[in-house]
Design a protein around this motif. Sequence first.
Motif, short mmCIF file in Angstrom:
data_model
loop_
_atom_site.label_atom_id
_atom_site.label_comp_id
_atom_site.label_asym_id
_atom_site.label_seq_id
_atom_site.Cartn_x
_atom_site.Cartn_y
_atom_site.Cartn_z
N SER A 41 0.83 -1.20 0.00
CA SER A 41 0.00 0.00 0.00
C SER A 41 0.87 1.25 0.00
O SER A 41 0.60 2.22 -0.71
CB SER A 41 -0.93 -0.01 1.22
N TYR A 79 0.66 -3.67 -6.79
CA TYR A 79 0.30 -4.78 -5.91
C TYR A 79 1.09 -6.05 -6.25
O TYR A 79 1.31 -6.89 -5.40
CB TYR A 79 -1.19 -5.08 -6.01
N ILE A 112 -6.82 -6.70 -4.87
CA ILE A 112 -6.56 -6.00 -6.13
C ILE A 112 -7.86 -5.74 -6.87
O ILE A 112 -8.09 -4.64 -7.40
CB ILE A 112 -5.60 -6.82 -7.00
#
Length: 303
Positions: free
Chosen positions: A75, A232, A285
């Motif tokens: 993140s 991600y 995601i």
Amino acid sequence: MTLSRKARDTWAFWGFVGPFLIGLVVFGYLPIGWSLYLSFFDARDTVTPSVFVGLDNYAQMLSDGPFLASLGTFSVFAVFIVPLTFVLSLALALGVHQLKFARAFFRSVFFLPFACSYVVASLIWKTSLFSGVRYGLANSVLGLFGVDPVAWTGTVHPPLYWIVLVTARLWLQLGFYLILFLAALQRIPRHLYEAAWLDGAKSGWQVFRYITLPQLRATSVAVLLLNLINAYQAFDEFYNILGDSRGYPPFGRPPLVYLYYTSLGSGGQDLGRGSAGAMILAMVIALATLLQGRLFRFDRSAS
């Protein structure tokens, strides 16, 4: 026997699409389906488990501190890399688009890093540019100003390793998104700018704010979504920049690196928990992508 035109077109279509579709199913959908299957079993050191555990693997991963910390790590990485990539690639695209000559040259120069291997680029960043010894380029430049060498990849307080990771990713992917923005800029009708000039709009920020940016909305959302997904899925630069002969440090560990150690680590293969973690990451995601698409109203055409 002579085939009709429709039949020939059908055979031609499947001749081109068929191999890619087979590859997608074999190397994409089947592994995903098998990973989902493994996530519900106790799959230690085997890919053909027989002990069904239901949601236990998911519960273990969601209560696993290092895994949750790795979700926080990506993140942070996404917070850095997504806006920087968007702003810089758009700025470069606008600059290249305004060129009157050598546009193809600069487009190629900026795109070339995208063809470079992430592993090779990571090793160059680690050993040549941001090496912790005084021979690295960054430390050599700092030495000109009397600054002592910095251990870029090993300094946690402050977390200087983020500079190495973010700059490596920026160098590798800016050219790709620059090409996307360039293609979108070339599709903007010229008469919109002419009308704006006739209405007295000032060239520069006003034209960009009210003409260019709205026309780039669909491409902008696509760039943001691709950036988010790629952030991600970061693995190569993290693993090759931060890892060494002693192993991989717990700080700066993204989910894919943690799942790699969980599934194939030295403590034995635990493909059940690793697959459950992969499914959780995929769901995160997907949710983030849907939220961002909803936020930017991707389903509506640019006005």
